[in-house]
Design a protein around this motif. Structure first.
Motif, PDB file in Angstrom:
ATOM      1  N   ALA A 283       0.827  -1.214   0.000  1.00 25.52           N
ATOM      2  CA  ALA A 283       0.000   0.000   0.000  1.00 25.52           C
ATOM      3  C   ALA A 283       0.856   1.257   0.000  1.00 25.52           C
ATOM      4  CB  ALA A 283      -0.924  -0.015   1.213  1.00 25.52           C
ATOM      5  N   ALA A 284       1.905   1.277   0.810  1.00 24.95           N
ATOM      6  CA  ALA A 284       2.762   2.472   0.889  1.00 24.95           C
ATOM      7  C   ALA A 284       3.428   2.758  -0.448  1.00 24.95           C
ATOM      8  CB  ALA A 284       3.809   2.286   1.985  1.00 24.95           C
ATOM      9  N   VAL A 285       3.967   1.708  -1.084  1.00 21.01           N
ATOM     10  CA  VAL A 285       4.631   1.900  -2.370  1.00 21.01           C
ATOM     11  C   VAL A 285       3.624   2.302  -3.445  1.00 21.01           C
ATOM     12  CG1 VAL A 285       5.959   0.777  -4.191  1.00 21.01           C
ATOM     13  CG2 VAL A 285       6.484   0.289  -1.800  1.00 21.01           C
ATOM     14  N   THR A 286       2.484   1.624  -3.482  1.00 20.69           N
ATOM     15  CA  THR A 286       1.473   1.921  -4.508  1.00 20.69           C
ATOM     16  C   THR A 286       0.920   3.334  -4.346  1.00 20.69           C
ATOM     17  OG1 THR A 286       0.856  -0.423  -4.561  1.00 20.69           O
ATOM     18  CG2 THR A 286      -0.677   1.135  -5.551  1.00 20.69           C
ATOM     19  N   ALA A 287       0.688   3.755  -3.115  1.00 22.85           N
ATOM     20  CA  ALA A 287       0.124   5.082  -2.875  1.00 22.85           C
ATOM     21  C   ALA A 287       1.039   6.188  -3.383  1.00 22.85           C
ATOM     22  CB  ALA A 287      -0.154   5.268  -1.387  1.00 22.85           C
ATOM     23  N   PHE A 288       2.341   6.048  -3.179  1.00 26.21           N
ATOM     24  CA  PHE A 288       3.270   7.129  -3.512  1.00 26.21           C
ATOM     25  C   PHE A 288       3.952   6.968  -4.860  1.00 26.21           C
ATOM     26  CE2 PHE A 288       2.911   7.611   1.054  1.00 26.21           C
ATOM     27  CZ  PHE A 288       2.926   8.984   1.225  1.00 26.21           C
ATOM     28  N   CYS A 289       4.100   5.720  -5.330  1.00 22.65           N
ATOM     29  CA  CYS A 289       4.857   5.484  -6.566  1.00 22.65           C
ATOM     30  C   CYS A 289       4.012   4.925  -7.695  1.00 22.65           C
ATOM     31  CB  CYS A 289       6.017   4.512  -6.296  1.00 22.65           C
ATOM     32  SG  CYS A 289       7.152   5.019  -5.001  1.00 22.65           S
ATOM     33  N   GLY A 290       2.757   4.567  -7.409  1.00 20.70           N
ATOM     34  CA  GLY A 290       1.927   3.927  -8.408  1.00 20.70           C
ATOM     35  C   GLY A 290       2.087   2.415  -8.340  1.00 20.70           C
ATOM     36  N   PRO A 291       1.309   1.691  -9.136  1.00 21.49           N
ATOM     37  CA  PRO A 291       1.374   0.226  -9.119  1.00 21.49           C
ATOM     38  C   PRO A 291       2.597  -0.291  -9.873  1.00 21.49           C
ATOM     39  CG  PRO A 291      -0.263   0.963 -10.704  1.00 21.49           C
ATOM     40  CD  PRO A 291       0.250   2.204 -10.030  1.00 21.49           C
ATOM     41  N   ILE A 292       3.664  -0.554  -9.164  1.00 15.10           N
ATOM     42  CA  ILE A 292       4.915  -1.034  -9.768  1.00 15.10           C
ATOM     43  C   ILE A 292       4.833  -2.547  -9.948  1.00 15.10           C
ATOM     44  CG2 ILE A 292       7.429  -1.075  -9.599  1.00 15.10           C
ATOM     45  CD1 ILE A 292       6.258   1.737  -9.720  1.00 15.10           C
ATOM     46  N   GLY A 293       4.973  -3.012 -11.172  1.00 10.70           N
ATOM     47  CA  GLY A 293       4.839  -4.428 -11.456  1.00 10.70           C
ATOM     48  C   GLY A 293       6.154  -5.186 -11.470  1.00 10.70           C
ATOM     49  N   PHE A 294       6.076  -6.483 -11.302  1.00 11.84           N
ATOM     50  CA  PHE A 294       7.144  -7.457 -11.493  1.00 11.84           C
ATOM     51  C   PHE A 294       8.202  -7.516 -10.383  1.00 11.84           C
ATOM     52  CE2 PHE A 294       5.660  -7.640 -15.880  1.00 11.84           C
ATOM     53  CZ  PHE A 294       5.759  -9.002 -16.134  1.00 11.84           C
ATOM     54  N   LEU A 295       8.511  -6.415  -9.711  1.00 11.37           N
ATOM     55  CA  LEU A 295       9.578  -6.447  -8.714  1.00 11.37           C
ATOM     56  C   LEU A 295       9.273  -7.441  -7.594  1.00 11.37           C
ATOM     57  CD1 LEU A 295      10.675  -2.699  -8.290  1.00 11.37           C
ATOM     58  CD2 LEU A 295      11.731  -4.503  -9.644  1.00 11.37           C
ATOM     59  N   GLY A 296       8.037  -7.416  -7.096  1.00  9.03           N
ATOM     60  CA  GLY A 296       7.685  -8.319  -6.012  1.00  9.03           C
ATOM     61  C   GLY A 296       7.654  -9.769  -6.430  1.00  9.03           C
ATOM     62  N   LEU A 297       7.457 -10.022  -7.699  1.00  7.86           N
ATOM     63  CA  LEU A 297       7.412 -11.388  -8.211  1.00  7.86           C
ATOM     64  C   LEU A 297       8.798 -11.927  -8.530  1.00  7.86           C
ATOM     65  CD1 LEU A 297       5.834 -13.827  -9.385  1.00  7.86           C
ATOM     66  CD2 LEU A 297       5.665 -12.540 -11.529  1.00  7.86           C
ATOM     67  N   VAL A 298       9.647 -11.099  -9.092  1.00  5.38           N
ATOM     68  CA  VAL A 298      10.920 -11.548  -9.648  1.00  5.38           C
ATOM     69  C   VAL A 298      12.053 -11.588  -8.621  1.00  5.38           C
ATOM     70  CG1 VAL A 298      12.726 -10.911 -11.279  1.00  5.38           C
ATOM     71  CG2 VAL A 298      10.338 -10.820 -11.979  1.00  5.38           C
ATOM     72  N   VAL A 299      12.179 -10.534  -7.832  1.00  4.89           N
ATOM     73  CA  VAL A 299      13.351 -10.381  -6.968  1.00  4.89           C
ATOM     74  C   VAL A 299      13.526 -11.524  -5.960  1.00  4.89           C
ATOM     75  CG1 VAL A 299      14.484  -8.898  -5.265  1.00  4.89           C
ATOM     76  CG2 VAL A 299      13.392  -7.881  -7.267  1.00  4.89           C
ATOM     77  N   PRO A 300      12.452 -12.033  -5.309  1.00  4.55           N
ATOM     78  CA  PRO A 300      12.671 -13.163  -4.393  1.00  4.55           C
ATOM     79  C   PRO A 300      13.335 -14.361  -5.056  1.00  4.55           C
ATOM     80  CG  PRO A 300      10.498 -12.229  -4.043  1.00  4.55           C
ATOM     81  CD  PRO A 300      11.049 -11.571  -5.263  1.00  4.55           C
ATOM     82  N   HIS A 301      13.030 -14.615  -6.331  1.00  3.60           N
ATOM     83  CA  HIS A 301      13.670 -15.723  -7.041  1.00  3.60           C
ATOM     84  C   HIS A 301      15.148 -15.417  -7.309  1.00  3.60           C
ATOM     85  CE1 HIS A 301       9.945 -17.863  -7.449  1.00  3.60           C
ATOM     86  NE2 HIS A 301       9.373 -16.866  -8.096  1.00  3.60           N
ATOM     87  N   MET A 302      15.441 -14.167  -7.609  1.00  2.00           N
ATOM     88  CA  MET A 302      16.841 -13.773  -7.772  1.00  2.00           C
ATOM     89  C   MET A 302      17.623 -14.040  -6.489  1.00  2.00           C
ATOM     90  SD  MET A 302      16.611 -10.134  -9.804  1.00  2.00           S
ATOM     91  CE  MET A 302      16.126 -10.016 -11.520  1.00  2.00           C
ATOM     92  N   ALA A 303      17.029 -13.691  -5.361  1.00  2.00           N
ATOM     93  CA  ALA A 303      17.695 -13.895  -4.068  1.00  2.00           C
ATOM     94  C   ALA A 303      17.891 -15.383  -3.777  1.00  2.00           C
ATOM     95  CB  ALA A 303      16.881 -13.239  -2.955  1.00  2.00           C
ATOM     96  N   ARG A 304      16.877 -16.203  -4.089  1.00  2.79           N
ATOM     97  CA  ARG A 304      16.999 -17.646  -3.864  1.00  2.79           C
ATOM     98  C   ARG A 304      18.113 -18.248  -4.718  1.00  2.79           C
ATOM     99  NH1 ARG A 304      11.294 -17.275  -4.082  1.00  2.79           N
ATOM    100  NH2 ARG A 304      10.332 -17.548  -2.030  1.00  2.79           N
ATOM    101  N   LEU A 305      18.164 -17.833  -5.991  1.00  6.46           N
ATOM    102  CA  LEU A 305      19.209 -18.332  -6.878  1.00  6.46           C
ATOM    103  C   LEU A 305      20.584 -17.861  -6.440  1.00  6.46           C
ATOM    104  CD1 LEU A 305      17.396 -17.798 -10.306  1.00  6.46           C
ATOM    105  CD2 LEU A 305      17.905 -19.984  -9.218  1.00  6.46           C
ATOM    106  N   LEU A 306      20.650 -16.666  -5.900  1.00  8.68           N
ATOM    107  CA  LEU A 306      21.920 -16.112  -5.449  1.00  8.68           C
ATOM    108  C   LEU A 306      22.454 -16.839  -4.228  1.00  8.68           C
ATOM    109  CD1 LEU A 306      23.905 -13.787  -6.115  1.00  8.68           C
ATOM    110  CD2 LEU A 306      22.641 -12.370  -4.495  1.00  8.68           C
ATOM    111  N   LEU A 307      21.559 -17.150  -3.281  1.00 10.26           N
ATOM    112  CA  LEU A 307      21.970 -17.778  -2.028  1.00 10.26           C
ATOM    113  C   LEU A 307      21.878 -19.293  -2.054  1.00 10.26           C
ATOM    114  CD1 LEU A 307      20.356 -15.492   0.725  1.00 10.26           C
ATOM    115  CD2 LEU A 307      22.745 -15.582   0.005  1.00 10.26           C
ATOM    116  N   ASN A 308      20.971 -19.833  -2.891  1.00  6.82           N
ATOM    117  CA  ASN A 308      20.695 -21.264  -2.917  1.00  6.82           C
ATOM    118  C   ASN A 308      20.284 -21.765  -1.529  1.00  6.82           C
ATOM    119  OD1 ASN A 308      20.457 -23.776  -4.169  1.00  6.82           O
ATOM    120  ND2 ASN A 308      22.524 -24.392  -3.540  1.00  6.82           N
ATOM    121  N   THR A 309      19.364 -21.045  -0.898  1.00  8.25           N
ATOM    122  CA  THR A 309      18.897 -21.401   0.428  1.00  8.25           C
ATOM    123  C   THR A 309      17.434 -21.007   0.594  1.00  8.25           C
ATOM    124  OG1 THR A 309      19.309 -21.178   2.814  1.00  8.25           O
ATOM    125  CG2 THR A 309      19.566 -19.210   1.477  1.00  8.25           C
TER     126      THR A 309
END
Length: 343
Positions: A256-282
């Motif tokens: 809500a905080a991000v959407t209210a001030f920056c608009g509906p930003i797509g893909f970051l919430g979906l993609v980045v956790p997978h990047m972190a998992r691949l980076l750490l392998n944990t």
């Protein structure tokens, strides 16, 4: 701490500093690097407008992008763990759309548009943030209700998409009956931007996000327990219902905080956790949460940097995030067994 975690932490910290510095140096207005350094050190540049651009525009934008990227990334990680779904995210499951509907009701029906927000009035901040939070909370509540009825992750994903379509339909109806000025303001807001938060507005944006991020970090242990299943988590003393409600509340505040001030930003919430998992392998959230937050901040700053067109203006942030997000999602779909947790 493992060596991989320490290396990843240091690498992301360096990338965060580099991308933040590039966002301050580069922009639609060409400012010499030595003049940027002069302003950053407290000196006076050759042109007074350069100081205003750096201190009142670029620095707040860097802080906004960093916080928004971290918030959306952590929100995505919490949703993926809560719903046990690798394709869960604020934008895919309709949480961002729900927050957008809340903002649309405020801006298009009640009349507290972007003018109030940019006018730095307390009522503008409170109403837009409250509308976004209520909209996100309603969608999260609907998803939680269906998650108790539907055991299939694919079906839950489809339900989230359907709810998102219904919410978008409601927004379209509001736009149809709204004034021309209101529609224009909402369309501009909906394109997504990290540059709409001024230095004076930054505390109102940062405080709820920082509070929710700290709360998310404190939920690492129950998140690890949820990975093992509800029954096992309960045997470890975790109240699954309370934990899920707390996670959804944290997710609602972040989105809500991000959407209210920056608009509906797509893909970051979906993609980045997978990047972190691949980076750490944990799957250990004690390590995954801070790495996800850092990675989200770096990716958001990188997107913001790509959006800059010298002497031409700035592209909407949502024009860039799919370029980074789609290849990652395709990799996740084709290589699910190689990603920790989602086997």
């Amino acid at each position: 701490m493992s060596r991989r975690y320490i290396v990843s932490l240091l690498m992301l910290a360096v990338l965060l500093v580099v991308t933040a510095a590039l966002n301050i140096v580069l922009g639609t207005v060409d400012i010499p690097i030595d003049e940027v350094l002069t302003v950053m050190c407290g000196g006076e540049p050759q042109r007074a407008t350069w100081k205003i651009i750096i201190l009142e525009s670029r620095l707040p934008m860097v802080a906004t992008a960093s916080l928004a990227g971290a918030a959306l990334a952590v929100a995505g990680l919490l949703l993926q763990t809560t719903f046990n779904n690798p394709l869960a995210g604020p934008s895919i499951l309709g949480v961002s759309t729900g927050a957008s509907l809340g903002v649309a009701i405020i801006m298009l029906s009640i009349g507290t548009g972007l003018g109030s927000m940019f006018g730095i009035t307390a009522s503008g901040y409170a109403s837009i943030l409250a509308g976004a939070f209520i909209g996100a909370a309603i969608i999260l509540g609907i998803l939680l209700f269906f998650s108790a009825l539907v055991k299939s992750n694919t079906m839950l994903l489809i339900i989230g998409i359907l709810v998102s379509y219904l919410t978008s339909s409601a927004i379209s109806i509001l736009n149809f009956f709204a004034t021309q000025e209101g529609v224009h303001s909402y369309v501009i807001w909906g394109l997504g931007s990290f540059s709409g938060v001024s230095a004076s507005q930054l505390p109102a944006f940062a405080i709820p996000i920082a509070t929710a991020l700290i709360a998310a970090m404190l939920m690492a242990k129950p998140l690890n327990a949820l990975l093992l299943g509800s029954r096992y988590a309960e045997s470890l003393g975790v109240n699954v219902k309370v934990t899920r409600n707390a996670l959804l509340a944290i997710t609602g505040v972040l989105t809500a905080a991000v959407t209210a001030f920056c608009g509906p930003i797509g893909f970051l919430g979906l993609v980045v956790p997978h990047m972190a998992r691949l980076l750490l392998n944990t799957t250990n959230h004690h390590r995954l949460l801070p790495i996800t937050a850092l990675c989200g901040a770096v990716v958001a700053l990188l997107c913001s940097l790509i959006c800059v067109l010298p002497d031409s203006g700035t592209l909407p942030i949502n024009a860039i995030t799919p370029v980074i997000g789609v290849p990652v999602i395709l990799y996740v779909i084709l290589n699910r067994r190689k990603i920790p947790y989602f086997n």
